[in-house]
Design an enzyme around this catalytic site. Structure first.
Site, short mmCIF file in Angstrom:
data_model
loop_
_atom_site.label_atom_id
_atom_site.label_comp_id
_atom_site.label_asym_id
_atom_site.label_seq_id
_atom_site.Cartn_x
_atom_site.Cartn_y
_atom_site.Cartn_z
N ASP A 1 0.84 -1.21 0.00
CA ASP A 1 0.00 0.00 0.00
C ASP A 1 0.87 1.26 0.00
O ASP A 1 0.36 2.37 -0.06
CB ASP A 1 -1.03 -0.01 1.13
CG ASP A 1 -0.40 -0.11 2.51
OD1 ASP A 1 0.84 -0.19 2.61
OD2 ASP A 1 -1.17 -0.11 3.51
N SER A 2 2.20 1.07 0.01
CA SER A 2 3.12 2.20 -0.21
C SER A 2 2.86 2.82 -1.58
O SER A 2 3.32 3.93 -1.86
CB SER A 2 4.58 1.73 -0.13
OG SER A 2 4.79 0.58 -0.93
N ASP B 1 -1.00 -6.18 0.01
CA ASP B 1 -1.39 -5.57 1.29
C ASP B 1 -2.90 -5.43 1.39
O ASP B 1 -3.55 -4.97 0.44
CB ASP B 1 -0.79 -4.16 1.40
CG ASP B 1 0.55 -4.15 2.09
OD1 ASP B 1 0.87 -5.11 2.84
OD2 ASP B 1 1.30 -3.18 1.90
N LYS C 1 -0.91 -9.39 3.33
CA LYS C 1 -0.21 -8.88 4.51
C LYS C 1 -1.11 -7.89 5.23
O LYS C 1 -1.79 -7.09 4.58
CB LYS C 1 1.10 -8.20 4.07
CG LYS C 1 1.85 -7.52 5.21
CD LYS C 1 3.28 -7.19 4.83
CE LYS C 1 3.44 -5.95 3.99
NZ LYS C 1 2.98 -4.70 4.59
N GLU D 1 -1.21 -5.31 8.95
CA GLU D 1 -0.34 -4.70 9.96
C GLU D 1 -0.84 -4.97 11.37
O GLU D 1 -2.04 -4.88 11.64
CB GLU D 1 -0.25 -3.19 9.72
CG GLU D 1 0.43 -2.83 8.41
CD GLU D 1 0.63 -1.33 8.23
OE1 GLU D 1 0.38 -0.54 9.18
OE2 GLU D 1 1.05 -0.94 7.12
N GLU E 1 9.41 -3.78 10.50
CA GLU E 1 9.70 -2.45 9.95
C GLU E 1 10.08 -1.47 11.05
O GLU E 1 9.39 -1.35 12.07
CB GLU E 1 8.46 -1.91 9.18
CG GLU E 1 8.72 -0.50 8.65
CD GLU E 1 7.78 -0.05 7.55
OE1 GLU E 1 6.82 -0.78 7.23
OE2 GLU E 1 8.03 1.04 7.01
O1 KIV Z 1 3.57 -1.09 1.61
C1 KIV Z 1 4.75 -1.45 1.61
O2 KIV Z 1 5.51 -1.17 0.67
C2 KIV Z 1 5.23 -2.20 2.75
C3 KIV Z 1 6.70 -2.38 2.86
C4 KIV Z 1 7.34 -1.10 3.22
C5 KIV Z 1 7.05 -3.46 3.81
O3 KIV Z 1 4.47 -2.63 3.57
#
Ligand code: KIV
Length: 251
Positions: free
Chosen positions: A43-44, A82, A110, A112, A180
């Site tokens: 989600d970055s 994510d 994934k 959090e 992280e």
């Molecule tokens: O969203 C993302 O890119 C991440 C990484 C920084 C681990 O969760």
């Protein structure tokens, strides 16, 4: 061999795992062809693709779209997507949205956090046969509550909490855990405390693998470079050079 079996084998090997983010077809295909083990539709993308200030504005529809295009390019790597902010508030939402990302091509999702509610959601997703990846330490989806990105594990209480979370996530069924923004010595203790591989970002070198945002390592987002990143290319500089050469060539 299935992607899950391949990953399990890789996770047992001595070689560190390599993981990078991708949000589009050409980048994902280049990473896959280069032999990167894990490709994360992170989600970055909210920041480095869409120009948002943080990840909290990323939607499920956007994650499904980017997962679909990345999945089209990936034939070898394990593909993780994510679950975005607000998409796993309840167990039911977590399972339904994980199923949508799996239908878009993700092998694993994934989310959090490593407290009891997240572990319950991980276990429920895992029960549906979808892989899960944990993410503890500095949690980008919590930036607004926390008021900034802060390194985790500075106190013994926090270090113990992180180790407990990692163990609970492992018990819930995660196949790996992203660490992280964690003090390197604490990341090393977490790595020693669990069997599943840990994948670090801003957490020192003792993890079982490393993950980075692709734009950071290729120098494609020059306006913000995290302090722990050493860019290995200057893609922004190359784009500027080519665009200026094109501009000057038009007569
Ligand atoms: O969203 C993302 O890119 C991440 C990484 C920084 C681990 O969760």
């Amino acid at each position: 061999m299935s992607s899950a079996a391949q990953f399990a084998k890789l996770a047992r090997s001595d070689r560190p795992l390599t993981a990078l983010t991708a949000y589009d077809y050409p980048t994902a295909r280049l990473l896959d062809e280069a032999g990167i083990d894990l490709i994360l539709v992170g989600d970055s993308l909210g920041m480095v693709f869409a120009g948002l200030p943080d990840t909290t504005g990323v939607t499920m529809d956007q994650m499904i779209y980017h997962t679909t295009v990345v999945a089209r390019a990936v034939s070898r790597a394990r593909l993780i997507a994510d679950l975005p902010y607000g998409s796993y508030t309840t167990v039911k939402d977590a399972v339904e949205n994980a199923e949508k990302l799996a239908a878009a091509g993700a092998h694993a999702v994934k989310l959090e956090g490593g407290s009891a509610p997240e572990c319950e959601k991980i276990a429920a997703i895992d029960d549906r046969g979808i892989g899960t990846v944990g993410h503890i330490g500095m949690l980008p989806q919590h930036i607004l509550e926390e008021g900034g990105y802060k390194k985790k594990g500075r106190s013994e209480v926090e270090a113990d909490r992180l180790i407990r979370s990692a163990r609970d996530l492992e018990d819930a069924g995660v196949e790996s855990i992203v660490l992280e923004g964690i003090v390197p010595e604490v990341a090393a203790r977490i790595t020693a405390a669990v069997e599943v591989p840990t994948i670090g970002i801003g957490a020192g070198n003792a993890c079982d693998g490393q993950i980075r945002v692709i734009h950071d390592i290729i120098g494609a987002f020059p306006w913000f470079v995290p302090p722990f990143v050493r860019p290995l290319a200057d893609v922004a500089g190359e784009i500027r050079r080519a665009v200026e050469a094109f501009r000057d060539s038009v007569v």
